[in-house]
Design a protein around this motif. Structure first.
Motif, PDB file in Angstrom:
ATOM      1  N   SER A 198     -14.657  -2.746 -40.365  1.00 36.01           N
ATOM      2  CA  SER A 198     -14.531  -3.292 -41.714  1.00 36.01           C
ATOM      3  C   SER A 198     -15.696  -4.225 -42.058  1.00 36.01           C
ATOM      4  N   ILE A 199     -16.284  -4.862 -41.065  1.00 29.80           N
ATOM      5  CA  ILE A 199     -17.470  -5.692 -41.311  1.00 29.80           C
ATOM      6  C   ILE A 199     -18.629  -4.804 -41.743  1.00 29.80           C
ATOM      7  N   ALA A 200     -18.722  -3.623 -41.177  1.00 29.45           N
ATOM      8  CA  ALA A 200     -19.771  -2.688 -41.574  1.00 29.45           C
ATOM      9  C   ALA A 200     -19.573  -2.252 -43.021  1.00 29.45           C
ATOM     10  N   LYS A 201     -18.327  -2.100 -43.442  1.00 28.03           N
ATOM     11  CA  LYS A 201     -18.079  -1.735 -44.839  1.00 28.03           C
ATOM     12  C   LYS A 201     -18.539  -2.825 -45.786  1.00 28.03           C
ATOM     13  N   LEU A 202     -18.375  -4.076 -45.392  1.00 25.60           N
ATOM     14  CA  LEU A 202     -18.900  -5.183 -46.183  1.00 25.60           C
ATOM     15  C   LEU A 202     -20.429  -5.119 -46.228  1.00 25.60           C
TER      16      LEU A 202
ATOM     17  N   CYS B   6     -25.571  -3.703 -48.971  1.00 20.11           N
ATOM     18  CA  CYS B   6     -26.711  -2.776 -49.054  1.00 20.11           C
ATOM     19  C   CYS B   6     -26.722  -2.040 -50.386  1.00 20.11           C
ATOM     20  N   PHE B   7     -25.545  -1.606 -50.834  1.00 16.85           N
ATOM     21  CA  PHE B   7     -25.476  -0.930 -52.120  1.00 16.85           C
ATOM     22  C   PHE B   7     -25.852  -1.858 -53.254  1.00 16.85           C
ATOM     23  N   MET B   8     -25.383  -3.108 -53.185  1.00 18.55           N
ATOM     24  CA  MET B   8     -25.729  -4.073 -54.233  1.00 18.55           C
ATOM     25  C   MET B   8     -27.236  -4.310 -54.270  1.00 18.55           C
TER      26      MET B   8
ATOM     27  N   CYS C 146     -20.213  -3.628 -62.270  1.00 17.71           N
ATOM     28  CA  CYS C 146     -19.419  -2.403 -62.476  1.00 17.71           C
ATOM     29  C   CYS C 146     -19.734  -1.341 -61.426  1.00 17.71           C
ATOM     30  N   SER C 147     -21.005  -1.153 -61.131  1.00 18.60           N
ATOM     31  CA  SER C 147     -21.367  -0.141 -60.147  1.00 18.60           C
ATOM     32  C   SER C 147     -20.905  -0.539 -58.745  1.00 18.60           C
ATOM     33  N   THR C 148     -20.919  -1.825 -58.433  1.00 14.86           N
ATOM     34  CA  THR C 148     -20.446  -2.272 -57.122  1.00 14.86           C
ATOM     35  C   THR C 148     -18.942  -2.081 -56.995  1.00 14.86           C
ATOM     36  N   ILE C 149     -18.214  -2.377 -58.036  1.00 10.28           N
ATOM     37  CA  ILE C 149     -16.767  -2.155 -58.009  1.00 10.28           C
ATOM     38  C   ILE C 149     -16.454  -0.671 -57.850  1.00 10.28           C
ATOM     39  N   ALA C 150     -17.186   0.180 -58.555  1.00  6.88           N
ATOM     40  CA  ALA C 150     -16.989   1.615 -58.412  1.00  6.88           C
ATOM     41  C   ALA C 150     -17.326   2.073 -56.992  1.00  6.88           C
ATOM     42  N   PHE C 151     -18.376   1.524 -56.418  1.00  9.65           N
ATOM     43  CA  PHE C 151     -18.747   1.870 -55.043  1.00  9.65           C
ATOM     44  C   PHE C 151     -17.683   1.438 -54.057  1.00  9.65           C
ATOM     45  N   MET C 152     -17.073   0.271 -54.292  1.00  6.51           N
ATOM     46  CA  MET C 152     -16.027  -0.211 -53.396  1.00  6.51           C
ATOM     47  C   MET C 152     -14.825   0.720 -53.397  1.00  6.51           C
ATOM     48  N   PHE C 153     -14.513   1.320 -54.547  1.00  4.73           N
ATOM     49  CA  PHE C 153     -13.392   2.254 -54.594  1.00  4.73           C
ATOM     50  C   PHE C 153     -13.740   3.589 -53.952  1.00  4.73           C
ATOM     51  N   ILE C 154     -15.028   3.917 -53.910  1.00  5.78           N
ATOM     52  CA  ILE C 154     -15.437   5.176 -53.288  1.00  5.78           C
ATOM     53  C   ILE C 154     -15.338   5.077 -51.763  1.00  5.78           C
ATOM     54  N   ILE C 155     -15.815   3.944 -51.214  1.00  2.30           N
ATOM     55  CA  ILE C 155     -15.733   3.821 -49.757  1.00  2.30           C
ATOM     56  C   ILE C 155     -14.392   3.315 -49.425  1.00  2.30           C
TER      57      ILE C 155
END
Length: 124
Positions: A65-69, A74-76, A115-124
């Motif tokens: 889960s730390i890697a997901k953070l 990285c995406f941001m 908005c794009s970060t929130i969308a990315f969070m729902f994708i992963i």
């Protein structure tokens, strides 16, 4: 000789919007450069040396889960660098050069990044 400073010091200097976004653009570019190197080495090790202990350990580490953070950070960085790059290209073409337009584009960039970060969070 007076005791007054010759130039504005950090205690009284107010960072401008363009200065902040320029510094962040450079920092995200440096971060993305090092991420590209790390990703390339991980890919090379994974393809050519899949039996190594370090590769198995990295695969386990990258699924935590730390890697997901870290993926979100990285995406941001990528999204910010990309969107701010488009903003710079618009400036190079002569658009949005007034200070009010610069402030509006900074707010738009921050909103699109959120908005794009929130969308990315729902994708992963």
């Amino acid at each position: 000789m007076s005791d007054r400073p010759l130039s504005p010091h950090l205690q009284i200097y107010k960072i401008q919007v363009t200065t902040f976004f320029s510094i962040m653009h450079r920092l995200t570019g440096i971060l993305l450069f090092f991420l590209l190197i790390a990703f390339s080495w991980h890919f090379i090790l994974h393809v050519y040396f899949p039996k190594l202990f370090i590769v198995k350990y990295l695969n386990i580490l990258l699924s935590t889960s730390i890697a997901k953070l870290a993926y979100i950070v990285c995406f941001m960085s990528f999204a910010y660098h990309f969107l701010n790059g488009i903003r710079h290209l618009l400036w190079d073409m002569g658009f949005n050069l007034e200070i009010t337009d610069v402030s509006k584009s900074a707010i738009l960039l921050a909103a699109m990044l959120l908005c794009s970060t929130i969308a990315f969070m729902f994708i992963i």
